[in-house]
Design a protein around this motif. Sequence first.
Motif: not given
Length: 250
Positions: A123-141, A234-240
Amino acid sequence: MNGSANPSGTATHTCPPVPSTGLSGGLIPHAVRPDRWCWAPDLGFHHRSAPHRRVQLRPAAGLLTRGHTIGVRRAVALGAGGAPADVAHAFSELEAWAAFTDADVFAELGHALSGLPGPDAAEHAARAVVLRALDRIDVTMLPTSWQGPLALAASGQGASPQEAARLRAVCDAAYRRLTRFETGWPPARTDRQAWWDYAAARACTALRDEDWTAAAHAVTDLYGLTGPAEEQATAWLRQVAATALPRVAG
């Protein structure tokens, strides 16, 4: 298939056996054939009859796979070497939003997320992955009205009963708008606000409920709505994937 040296001669790879389908191609025309492709971190995709020879596979359009194509869910599974984490399949749905010409990134995703730890730490690991994915979205978009709620949900703060009810109402209203056509869901350009509301409300609810698979689905839709080009997607998925890779190595 027996192992074979890679081009550098520094490693060997043995393709795992293909599970029996229980169907005979001789008895049933066009029966399911054994999967001819395999994937390994150091070799990428390759034919089972020639594991030393890398091939580039394209994500298949629809359900048909012909030539050098593969379904993204199958690519994720091959990368995982078995049953991948559900969150990996959720992130692979980015293929519906961006045009990919190389399926390797989906195998990399499956491989990375298959290393998520056991039940006690998953659960902790999945949380880190999902939050990383959200964090890598440009908030201004993201729509201004959703930037605050998404940030609060990601911070782990629980929603008040009023906010939870608002999110459910927004999600339900957006869903009704998106399913009002008999011909299927409209493309994002037709009703972009409904798509944003549906994805963001789901993301907020799933993050606060700590439902990481549902959150991965919603966050993937959020990123897809920003209209990424293939290189960006592709870069986003690799960052995730990179968020989970240290756990694989450990």
